[in-house]
Scaffold this active site. Structure first.
Site, short mmCIF file in Angstrom:
data_model
loop_
_atom_site.label_atom_id
_atom_site.label_comp_id
_atom_site.label_asym_id
_atom_site.label_seq_id
_atom_site.Cartn_x
_atom_site.Cartn_y
_atom_site.Cartn_z
N SER A 1 0.82 -1.21 0.00
CA SER A 1 0.00 0.00 0.00
C SER A 1 0.86 1.26 0.00
O SER A 1 2.01 1.26 0.42
CB SER A 1 -0.90 0.02 1.23
OG SER A 1 -1.67 -1.14 1.29
N1 SAH Z 1 -1.20 -4.75 3.81
C1 SAH Z 1 -0.39 -5.05 2.65
C2 SAH Z 1 -1.08 -4.65 1.36
C3 SAH Z 1 -1.64 -5.83 0.77
S1 SAH Z 1 -2.53 -5.73 -0.74
C4 SAH Z 1 0.98 -4.41 2.74
O1 SAH Z 1 1.22 -3.62 3.68
O2 SAH Z 1 1.83 -4.73 1.91
C5 SAH Z 1 -3.89 -6.75 -0.27
C6 SAH Z 1 -3.57 -8.17 0.12
O3 SAH Z 1 -4.79 -8.80 0.47
C7 SAH Z 1 -2.95 -9.02 -1.00
O4 SAH Z 1 -1.74 -9.57 -0.58
C8 SAH Z 1 -4.00 -10.11 -1.23
O5 SAH Z 1 -3.44 -11.37 -1.57
C9 SAH Z 1 -4.69 -10.17 0.12
N2 SAH Z 1 -6.04 -10.76 0.11
C10 SAH Z 1 -6.98 -10.66 -0.85
N3 SAH Z 1 -8.08 -11.34 -0.48
C11 SAH Z 1 -7.84 -11.87 0.75
C12 SAH Z 1 -8.60 -12.66 1.66
N4 SAH Z 1 -9.86 -13.07 1.40
N5 SAH Z 1 -8.02 -13.02 2.83
C13 SAH Z 1 -6.76 -12.61 3.14
N6 SAH Z 1 -5.99 -11.87 2.32
C14 SAH Z 1 -6.53 -11.49 1.14
#
Ligand code: SAH
Length: 240
Positions: free
Chosen positions: A91
Site C-alpha cells: 500500500s
Molecule cells: N497490507 C499489505 C497490502 C496488501 S494488498 C501491505 O502492507 O503490503 C492486499 C492483500 O490482500 C494481498 O496480498 C492479497 O493477496 C490479500 N487478500 C486478498 N483477499 C484476501 C482474503 N480473502 N483473505 C486474506 N488476504 C486477502
C-alpha cells in the site's frame, strides 16, 4: 473528490539496529513530509485528516525497502503503492499511515489485519507496540511476510495463510481490524471479532464501482455505525 491509490510505538519487541538506521535515512524524512502534505490535501477535501506524531514515528521506523522487491527499491520511499508480485501491491504509505491512525491502537492492543501482502502495514502496527495478527490468502506472500518480519526483529506479529473474511477467531476479540483489500460488503465475522468500542477500517466497493475507505465502529451498546471517508483504490478481497 480525493483519490488515494493503493491498488495495489514502542520498539521494545524489535531490533534497535533496524530502528536506528531507518531514523537516519533522509529518504524517510522526505517520505514523512510527503505523507504530511498528502494529509493536508485530503483535509481540504474532507475537513480533517490528522496523522498523529506516534503514527508518523512508527512509519519512520520501518525500512520500507525491505518490504518491496529488489528491483523496486529505488522507489521504496516514494509515497506510492508498488507491485509485490502475485498481482498484489504494497500500500501507499499515506494510506497506511491514515488507516493506522483510524485504528487508534497503542501498546499491547490486539489488532487483526486482513491482507498481509508484503508485511509492511503489519510492521507499522507492530512499531506502535500492538500485537498484530495478520491473515493472507496467498500462501507464498504469507510465508514471505512472516519470514521478513521475523528477520527484522518484529516479535509481536503473527501471519497465517487463510481467508481473511473469516477473521482469526482464536485470538479474538480485537481492539481493531484493518482490511487492506476492497470488499463488496462488510464481512460479519470481522465485526463479531471486535471488542465493544472496537474499530474496523475497510475499503468498500459501492454498486457504482467507486471504492470508499470506511470506518466501522462497534459501540458498547452493540450498535454499529459507519462513516465513509474518501475514495481509494485497492486490490480486491478475494473469495477463496
Ligand atoms: N497490507 C499489505 C497490502 C496488501 S494488498 C501491505 O502492507 O503490503 C492486499 C492483500 O490482500 C494481498 O496480498 C492479497 O493477496 C490479500 N487478500 C486478498 N483477499 C484476501 C482474503 N480473502 N483473505 C486474506 N488476504 C486477502
Amino acid at each position: 473528490m480525493w483519490i488515494a491509490s493503493n491498488a495495489p510505538g514502542s520498539s521494545t519487541s524489535k531490533g534497535e539496529e533496524n530502528s536506528q538506521s531507518a531514523r537516519d535515512d533522509p529518504r524517510i524524512e522526505a517520505l514523512i513530509a510527503s505523507i504530511r502534505a498528502h494529509a493536508q490535501a485530503v483535509a481540504m477535501e474532507i475537513g480533517a485528516c490528522d496523522i498523529s506524531p506516534a503514527v508518523l514515528r512508527a512509519i519512520a521506523r520501518v525500512r520500507r525497502e525491505k518490504f518491496v522487491p529488489r528491483h523496486e527499491r529505488m522507489l521504496a520511499y516514494a509515497d506510492a503503492a508498488l507491485p509485490i508480485g502475485h498481482g498484489q501491491t504494497i500500500s501507499q504509505p499515506f494510506i497506511v499511515a491514515y488507516m493506522t491512525e483510524l485504528l487508534k491502537v497503542g501498546a499491547g492492543d490486539r489488532v487483526l489485519e486482513i491482507g498481509s501482502g508484503s508485511g509492511y502495514q503489519a510492521a507499522v502496527l507492530a512499531e506502535l507496540g500492538a500485537q498484530v495478527y495478520s491473515v493472507e490468502t496467498i500462501p507464498e506472500l504469507a510465508v514471505a511476510a512472516q519470514h521478513k518480519l521475523q528477520a527484522l526483529g518484529y516479535r509481536n506479529v503473527r501471519v497465517r495463510t487463510g481467508d481473511g473474511r473469516k477473521g482469526w477467531p482464536e485470538f479474538a476479540p480485537y481492539r481493531a481490524v484493518v482490511v487492506t483489500a476492497v470488499a463488496e460488503s462488510i464481512p460479519p465475522a470481522l465485526v463479531a471479532q471486535l471488542v465493544a468500542d472496537g474499530r474496523l477500517v475497510i475499503p468498500l466497493r459501492e454498486p457504482g464501482g467507486e471504492q470508499w475507505l470506511t470506518l466501522i465502529e462497534k459501540h458498547a451498546d452493540g450498535r454499529v455505525s459507519r462513516k465513509e471517508l474518501f475514495r481509494v483504490r485497492f486490490v480486491p478481497l478475494r473469495h477463496s
